[in-house]
Design an enzyme around this catalytic site. Sequence first.
Site, mmCIF file in Angstrom:
data_model
loop_
_atom_site.group_PDB
_atom_site.id
_atom_site.type_symbol
_atom_site.label_atom_id
_atom_site.label_comp_id
_atom_site.label_asym_id
_atom_site.label_seq_id
_atom_site.Cartn_x
_atom_site.Cartn_y
_atom_site.Cartn_z
ATOM 1 N N GLY A 97 39.445 40.669 39.794
ATOM 2 C CA GLY A 97 38.017 41.250 38.961
ATOM 3 C C GLY A 97 36.955 40.516 39.404
ATOM 4 O O GLY A 97 36.550 39.634 40.130
ATOM 5 N N GLU B 220 35.748 35.104 46.745
ATOM 6 C CA GLU B 220 35.713 36.362 47.518
ATOM 7 C C GLU B 220 34.324 36.627 47.807
ATOM 8 O O GLU B 220 33.662 36.670 48.821
ATOM 9 C CB GLU B 220 36.653 37.411 46.803
#
Length: 344
Positions: free
Chosen positions: A169, A201
Site C-alpha cells: 500500500g 517502489e
Amino acid sequence: MNIIFTFFYFLFLPYVRMRGKTLPVNTVEEMKKRIIVEKPGTLTSFLEKFNEYMHVIAGDREAIKRIAREFVEDKAKEGVIYVEVRYSPHLLANSGVKEIPWNQEEGDLSPDEVVRLVNEGLSEGEREFKIKARSILCCMRHMPSWSKDVVELCKKYKDEGVVAIDLAGDESLNCEANPEHMEAYEEAVRCGIHRTVHAGEVGPASVVKEAVEVLKAERVGHGYRTLEDDDLYKKLLAQNMHFETCPISSKLTGACNADFTTHPVITFMKDKANYSLNTDDPLIFNSNLHHDYQTAHQHMGFTEEEFKRLNICSAQSSFLPAKEKEELLKTLNEAYEMIQSTAF
Ligand SMILES: *[C@@H]1O[C@H](CO)[C@@H](O)[C@H](O)[C@H]1NC(C)=O
C-alpha cells in the site's frame, strides 16, 4: 523454468459475464478496457483500478477459490515451477473486518475463511498443473488495525501453504506512526514467519531502510529507490538482500522512468545483486512473465546466463523450508545444465 514472487490476478474474466449486473459493463472486453493500464500512470491510479471489480469478487467463495486455482494454471503455462503469490485476506472478505472494504454490505466471509479458500484453490491447482504454489498474506499500510489478524493467519496456516507476511500500500504511511504494523512484524520474527515488505517502489530509500532495520524484512518488494541512498544500497548488497523487482509494473505505475534502458534493475544486474523478476499484477498490466523477461532481454541487456542466475537467487531466497528449497534448486540446476542455450 522460472521462480516468481507475484500478485494475484484478482479477477477471472468469465465471472464478469455471470455477475454482469453488478458491474458497469456487460462484456469481458468492455471490462478489460476499464481496468487495463496501458500508459504509464501513477501508483494511485493503478490502485484505483481495484475499485472497478473487487466488490464483485470479495465475499464470493466460489470466485476466490477459482481465481486461486486458475492462477496456478496460468503460471504453469508461463513456465513457472514455483510461485509465491500475495494478497490481502481482508480485501477479499466481507465479514469480521474492521471497515468492510469496497463499500460492500456486510456478509459472512471472514478473512480466515478467505485464506482457507485460497489455500484450497492453490492446492487444487498444484495437483492439476504440477507446479508448486505458496502464498504470502499482506498487511495494508492504510489499515494498521488489520495487521494483527494477518500475522495470526500466517501462524495458523503456516503448514497449509502460507509462507510469509507482507506489507503493501501507500508508502507515505510510515510505520513509526503505525505501531500495529511493527507489532505484527515483531510477532512474525518471534514465531519464525518469513517477512517481505513493499518498499522503495515509489517511496524513498528511507522506507526501505525502515523495512529492513525496523520490520526485519528478509526481502524487499520492488526496492528501486534504494539506489538513491548509496550507503544503504552498499549495505544491502553486502547483506545479499533480495529485491523482488517487477519491470513492466514499475513502468506502468510510474515507479520508474518509462525508458527501460536506465532502469534500476540494470544496476542490480551489473552489481550481481540478489533479485528476482516478477510480474506484479498481470491482469491490470495486461501482461505476463514472458513480457517482463522479453523486456529485460531487449531493452536492458539481460542474457540467458543472467536469467539463470537470477532464478537461482530467487530459489535461494524463496520462503520454502530448507529441504524443499534444496529440491527446488536441484530441479533448476539440472534443467539449466541440460539447456545450454535456448533461443529467446
Ligand atoms: C540471495 O539470498 C539468499 C537467501 O538469503 C542466499 O541464499 C543467496 O546466496 C543470495 N544470493 C546472492 C547472489 O547474494
